[in-house]
Design an enzyme around this catalytic site. Structure first.
Site, short mmCIF file in Angstrom:
data_model
loop_
_atom_site.label_atom_id
_atom_site.label_comp_id
_atom_site.label_asym_id
_atom_site.label_seq_id
_atom_site.Cartn_x
_atom_site.Cartn_y
_atom_site.Cartn_z
CB SER A 10 -0.94 0.01 1.21
OG SER A 10 -1.80 -1.11 1.16
CB SER A 11 1.89 3.62 1.82
OG SER A 11 1.74 3.16 3.15
#
Length: 283
Positions: A10-11
């Site tokens: 995701s990040s």
């Protein structure tokens, strides 16, 4: 059987809590080898959210799956939540893929979706995944609100004239170089004297106070309208979804969050001058 793999984190922050791309790749390769499958392509979205329209490789994979000359019959993921954490997306994209003869397979959640029990289990996993995503977003927002209310930085670019200071996990601002601080003060003073954004930008560019720095009128006006220079920290001013300004009742304002560059008197005089120029232009 020819398959492709889809990998996602995701990040940068969340990657620390999720299985890394190399670890996902190794697990999927092992899973395919055990079944005698050939991985003919790989799609990767790094530092991407679960929103399908924000994942370029996911979209490219879906487009390729719809081609008549496609060379794979399954998409293998480490977990179904790598494919999506949204039940609606699961339903729409899996139905689209099914029409093309392509299935989605989880290496760690072996489910036969052709059976009633498998269909139910897959649906339950999708609900749990979406709950996790919604709850994570809620907790993140709650943490950011608390962080903002205490006057700490919640992401984004640090304003000109300031520097980031990190203490533990908290980030705030300190004054930048004297050159930058004086330049900001000069902009406010010039505005009080009746100069507009274009005039101020032109004079700053002629002065070449900071080598290699070019000023645009919009940048100057953004500085003159930013209450951060009063020492205030304002968060939640705009909506993440559409970028529209939220009602002031939703703003979180922290007074004296960091050193001010201009005082209240100079700020008020600047705003009055800018408003007077705006009114004169409309008359």
């Amino acid at each position: 059987m020819n398959v492709v793999t889809y990998l996602r984190v995701s990040s940068e922050q969340q990657a620390e809590r999720e299985l890394s791309i190399p670890a996902q790749r190794e697990a999927l390769q092992r899973y395919a080898d055990e079944r005698g499958w050939s991985i003919v392509d790989e799609y990767i979205d790094e530092a991407r959210s679960a929103k399908t329209d924000e994942r370029p490789d996911f979209q490219r994979m879906i487009v390729n799956a719809q081609k008549t000359d496609k060379h794979f019959v399954a998409i293998v993921v480490h977990k179904f939540d790598r494919f999506s954490r949204n039940r609606g997306d699961h339903a729409v994209y899996k139905a689209l893929l099914k029409k093309q003869g392509v299935t989605v397979v989880s290496a760690t959640e072996p489910i036969d979706t052709d059976t009633p029990h498998g269909f139910l289990l897959e649906s339950m996993l999708e609900v749990i995944s979406e709950f996790y995503n919604v709850n994570l977003r809620h907790e993140t927002l709650k943490g950011m609100r608390e962080n903002a209310s205490q006057g700490f930085h919640c992401g984004g670019r640090v304003p000109f004239g300031y520097r980031r200071v990190q203490t533990g996990k908290k980030v705030t601002y300190e004054l930048g170089s004297n050159e930058e601080v004086k330049l900001v003060q000069q902009m406010f003073q010039m505005a009080v004297e009746g100069h507009g954004g274009k005039r101020i930008a032109r004079e700053l560019n002629q002065q070449k106070v900071i080598e290699g720095k070019s000023w645009a009128p919009s940048t100057v006006l953004a500085i003159l309208n930013n209450s951060v220079y009063l020492g205030k920290r304002v968060w939640n001013k705009k909506s993440d979804g559409d970028g529209k300004q939220n009602d002031m009742s939703e703003w979180i304002v922290a007074e004296n969050a960091h050193p001010a560059i201009v005082d209240q008197q100079l700020w008020d005089a600047t705003q009055a001058s800018l408003m007077a120029r705006k009114i004169s232009k409309t008359q």
